[in-house]
Write a protein that holds these residues in place. Structure first.
Motif, PDB file in Angstrom:
ATOM      1  N   TYR A 123       0.832  -1.205   0.000  1.00  0.00           N
ATOM      2  CA  TYR A 123       0.000   0.000   0.000  1.00  0.00           C
ATOM      3  C   TYR A 123       0.869   1.259   0.000  1.00  0.00           C
ATOM      4  CZ  TYR A 123      -3.502  -3.456   1.265  1.00  0.00           C
ATOM      5  OH  TYR A 123      -4.324  -4.564   1.266  1.00  0.00           O
ATOM      6  N   ILE A 124       1.959   1.238   0.762  1.00  0.00           N
ATOM      7  CA  ILE A 124       2.864   2.385   0.774  1.00  0.00           C
ATOM      8  C   ILE A 124       3.610   2.472  -0.561  1.00  0.00           C
ATOM      9  CG2 ILE A 124       4.728   3.541   2.001  1.00  0.00           C
ATOM     10  CD1 ILE A 124       2.173   3.248   3.602  1.00  0.00           C
ATOM     11  N   VAL A 125       3.962   1.328  -1.136  1.00  0.00           N
ATOM     12  CA  VAL A 125       4.602   1.321  -2.451  1.00  0.00           C
ATOM     13  C   VAL A 125       3.661   1.950  -3.486  1.00  0.00           C
ATOM     14  CG1 VAL A 125       5.422  -0.157  -4.318  1.00  0.00           C
ATOM     15  CG2 VAL A 125       6.116  -0.630  -1.963  1.00  0.00           C
ATOM     16  N   ALA A 126       2.379   1.607  -3.428  1.00  0.00           N
ATOM     17  CA  ALA A 126       1.400   2.205  -4.352  1.00  0.00           C
ATOM     18  C   ALA A 126       1.304   3.711  -4.132  1.00  0.00           C
ATOM     19  CB  ALA A 126       0.037   1.550  -4.152  1.00  0.00           C
ATOM     20  N   ALA A 127       1.319   4.141  -2.863  1.00  0.00           N
ATOM     21  CA  ALA A 127       1.279   5.567  -2.567  1.00  0.00           C
ATOM     22  C   ALA A 127       2.531   6.270  -3.101  1.00  0.00           C
ATOM     23  CB  ALA A 127       1.160   5.786  -1.061  1.00  0.00           C
ATOM     24  N   HIS A 128       3.671   5.582  -3.030  1.00  0.00           N
ATOM     25  CA  HIS A 128       4.928   6.131  -3.551  1.00  0.00           C
ATOM     26  C   HIS A 128       4.816   6.355  -5.064  1.00  0.00           C
ATOM     27  CE1 HIS A 128       8.983   7.294  -3.440  1.00  0.00           C
ATOM     28  NE2 HIS A 128       9.556   6.140  -3.728  1.00  0.00           N
ATOM     29  N   PHE A 129       4.254   5.397  -5.763  1.00  0.00           N
ATOM     30  CA  PHE A 129       4.067   5.540  -7.209  1.00  0.00           C
ATOM     31  C   PHE A 129       3.090   6.672  -7.525  1.00  0.00           C
ATOM     32  CE2 PHE A 129       1.488   4.595 -10.967  1.00  0.00           C
ATOM     33  CZ  PHE A 129       2.462   4.590 -11.953  1.00  0.00           C
ATOM     34  N   LEU A 130       2.006   6.766  -6.773  1.00  0.00           N
ATOM     35  CA  LEU A 130       1.017   7.817  -7.026  1.00  0.00           C
ATOM     36  C   LEU A 130       1.597   9.198  -6.720  1.00  0.00           C
ATOM     37  CD1 LEU A 130      -2.237   6.123  -5.683  1.00  0.00           C
ATOM     38  CD2 LEU A 130      -1.500   6.402  -8.066  1.00  0.00           C
ATOM     39  N   ALA A 131       2.476   9.277  -5.704  1.00  0.00           N
ATOM     40  CA  ALA A 131       3.144  10.553  -5.422  1.00  0.00           C
ATOM     41  C   ALA A 131       4.051  10.947  -6.583  1.00  0.00           C
ATOM     42  CB  ALA A 131       3.937  10.459  -4.127  1.00  0.00           C
ATOM     43  N   ALA A 132       4.730   9.962  -7.182  1.00  0.00           N
ATOM     44  CA  ALA A 132       5.561  10.235  -8.361  1.00  0.00           C
ATOM     45  C   ALA A 132       4.693  10.669  -9.541  1.00  0.00           C
ATOM     46  CB  ALA A 132       6.373   8.996  -8.722  1.00  0.00           C
ATOM     47  N   THR A 133       3.509  10.082  -9.661  1.00  0.00           N
ATOM     48  CA  THR A 133       2.587  10.481 -10.728  1.00  0.00           C
ATOM     49  C   THR A 133       2.063  11.892 -10.489  1.00  0.00           C
ATOM     50  OG1 THR A 133       1.940   8.166 -10.998  1.00  0.00           O
ATOM     51  CG2 THR A 133       0.493   9.822 -11.965  1.00  0.00           C
ATOM     52  N   LEU A 134       1.851  12.252  -9.218  1.00  0.00           N
ATOM     53  CA  LEU A 134       1.458  13.621  -8.889  1.00  0.00           C
ATOM     54  C   LEU A 134       2.559  14.601  -9.284  1.00  0.00           C
ATOM     55  CD1 LEU A 134      -0.595  15.511  -7.518  1.00  0.00           C
ATOM     56  CD2 LEU A 134       0.589  15.063  -5.350  1.00  0.00           C
ATOM     57  N   LEU A 135       3.807  14.223  -9.080  1.00  0.00           N
ATOM     58  CA  LEU A 135       4.926  15.060  -9.512  1.00  0.00           C
ATOM     59  C   LEU A 135       4.909  15.230 -11.023  1.00  0.00           C
ATOM     60  CD1 LEU A 135       7.607  16.544  -9.027  1.00  0.00           C
ATOM     61  CD2 LEU A 135       8.754  14.318  -9.153  1.00  0.00           C
ATOM     62  N   LEU A 136       4.660  14.154 -11.749  1.00  0.00           N
ATOM     63  CA  LEU A 136       4.580  14.227 -13.205  1.00  0.00           C
ATOM     64  C   LEU A 136       3.441  15.153 -13.634  1.00  0.00           C
ATOM     65  CD1 LEU A 136       5.512  13.319 -15.996  1.00  0.00           C
ATOM     66  CD2 LEU A 136       4.085  11.275 -15.731  1.00  0.00           C
ATOM     67  N   THR A 137       2.332  15.117 -12.899  1.00  0.00           N
ATOM     68  CA  THR A 137       1.206  15.999 -13.202  1.00  0.00           C
ATOM     69  C   THR A 137       1.623  17.461 -13.100  1.00  0.00           C
ATOM     70  OG1 THR A 137      -0.323  14.353 -12.303  1.00  0.00           O
ATOM     71  CG2 THR A 137      -1.163  16.596 -12.560  1.00  0.00           C
ATOM     72  N   ALA A 138       2.307  17.804 -12.014  1.00  0.00           N
ATOM     73  CA  ALA A 138       2.764  19.187 -11.830  1.00  0.00           C
ATOM     74  C   ALA A 138       3.781  19.573 -12.901  1.00  0.00           C
ATOM     75  CB  ALA A 138       3.368  19.353 -10.434  1.00  0.00           C
ATOM     76  N   ALA A 139       4.635  18.622 -13.298  1.00  0.00           N
ATOM     77  CA  ALA A 139       5.642  18.914 -14.321  1.00  0.00           C
ATOM     78  C   ALA A 139       4.990  19.177 -15.675  1.00  0.00           C
ATOM     79  CB  ALA A 139       6.629  17.743 -14.416  1.00  0.00           C
ATOM     80  N   VAL A 140       3.999  18.372 -16.036  1.00  0.00           N
ATOM     81  CA  VAL A 140       3.316  18.573 -17.320  1.00  0.00           C
ATOM     82  C   VAL A 140       2.541  19.892 -17.309  1.00  0.00           C
ATOM     83  CG1 VAL A 140       1.562  17.651 -18.892  1.00  0.00           C
ATOM     84  CG2 VAL A 140       3.179  16.102 -17.790  1.00  0.00           C
ATOM     85  N   TYR A 141       1.899  20.197 -16.183  1.00  0.00           N
ATOM     86  CA  TYR A 141       1.198  21.483 -16.058  1.00  0.00           C
ATOM     87  C   TYR A 141       2.189  22.639 -16.274  1.00  0.00           C
ATOM     88  CZ  TYR A 141      -0.683  25.612 -13.774  1.00  0.00           C
ATOM     89  OH  TYR A 141      -1.061  26.899 -13.502  1.00  0.00           O
TER      90      TYR A 141
END
Length: 356
Positions: free
Chosen positions: A133-151
């Protein structure tokens, strides 16, 4: 109170190209951190460093006795430092523009704090011995970073275009603004794009938002499939999520088909006049999504080989980057080309060129 950045801004300035390249670099770095995190996982190196922020209780870096797994895990941690440098350069270049780029600056600072969040979640992942579950949260946090980068990447073109910096169309038709939309001139004038009816513009924006929402669900369900699968991130016995992997994979596939259908409907709904960039990005997104589907099918039918899993992880980052680019471009173009209510006269005031 003056800050070092405000002092520099009073003496030096950089062109719009510099901030666009910096923003593109942050997108590439964000994708790289996702991919290298996957390498850590499929090679069983998740606990290559047994502690955090130190690699061990006594040393910052791995020792020779820790072998390749320690090197892989530590390399992933070092990449976070490189990512911080890239994000810092985005903030600096945005601050040193002659004309303000507030959206880019906000995006850069958002990336900085998300990097901090991701580092903390990564540390918790180690402390929790790779809880799925924490590993999944780690991946989603990285995806959130990608979201901010694309924005930020999109805003770097939009802010520059609004300031008259020109429009260069981005990389491979994926980033940047729309050269076609920049030719619009005054709404209602000869040669200008025809305004959309408000209901048509609202429908396009709704389709675009729905596409992002369903793609987000697709990504989240993908983390459940990963957490239920055999790649636990370590050679030891790491607990997995208590879901049926086959059932989760089927749901993941159904969602992928839904995203494919929505993307096709959106592409068919986009007018050709004034929406050239949005149509190109939607078509590119469809191509990436189809390729990702093929890779996903292959990995499911071949017992999840590590290399194919890595390709699928890269594909997930490209899919998310693509859907955000489609959404941001559609949203900007649809607002720019929305006409007045039915029966109302066209505005006579000269408008700024519209950029996707």
């Amino acid at each position: 109170m003056r800050t070092p950045l405000s002092w520099l801004a009073g003496r030096y300035s950089l062109g719009a190209r510099s901030v666009r390249l910096a923003a593109l670099g942050s997108v590439v770095a964000s994708i790289a951190i996702i991919v290298t995190g996957g390498i850590v996982r499929v090679t069983g190196s998740g606990l290559g460093c047994t502690d955090w922020p130190m690699c061990t209780g006594e040393t910052l870096a791995p020792t020779a006795e820790m072998g390749v797994h320690g090197a892989i895990e530590f390399g992933n941690r070092l990449l976070t430092g490189a990512l911080c440098a890239v994000v810092g350069w985005v903030i600096i270049t945005a601050r040193l523009q002659e004309r303000p780029m507030p959206a880019v600056l906000r995006g850069g600072w958002a990336q900085f704090w998300i990097v901090v969040l991701n580092a903390v979640v990564g540390g918790v992942t180690v402390w929790m011995r790779l809880s799925p579950y924490i590993v999944a949260a780690h991946f989603l946090a990285a995806t959130l970073l990608l979201t901010a980068a694309v924005y930020t990447w999109h805003a770097a073109y939009a802010d520059g275009a609004a300031d008259g910096a020109g429009d260069v169309g981005g990389v491979g038709g994926v980033g940047g603004g729309s050269d076609e939309n920049s030719k619009g001139g005054e709404v209602g004038r000869p040669g200008a794009p025809s305004p959309l009816a408000p209901r048509s513009a609202a429908r396009i924006r709704s389709l675009s938002a729905s596409l992002v929402a369903v793609t987000a669900v697709l990504v989240v369900v993908g983390t459940l499939a990963t957490g239920s699968g055999p790649h636990a991130g370590d050679s030891s016995d790491v607990p997995r999520m208590p879901f049926n992997w086959t059932a989760v994979t089927v749901v993941h596939g159904v969602l992928a088909v839904a995203v494919l259908v929505l993307a096709g409907v959106l592409l068919s709904a986009l007018p050709r006049d004034g929406f050239g960039a949005a149509r190109r990005k939607a078509a590119a997104f469809l191509a990436v999504l189809l390729g990702q589907g093929v890779v996903g099918l292959v990995q499911s039918l071949t017992a999840l080989p590590s290399l194919v899993v890595m390709l699928h992880l890269l594909g997930s980052a490209l899919v998310w980057t693509g859907v955000l680019q489609v959404h941001f471009t559609v949203k900007r173009a649809s607002f720019g080309h929305s006409g007045p209510p039915d029966g109302a006269p066209l505005p006579r005031a000269r408008g700024a060129a519209t950029h996707a």
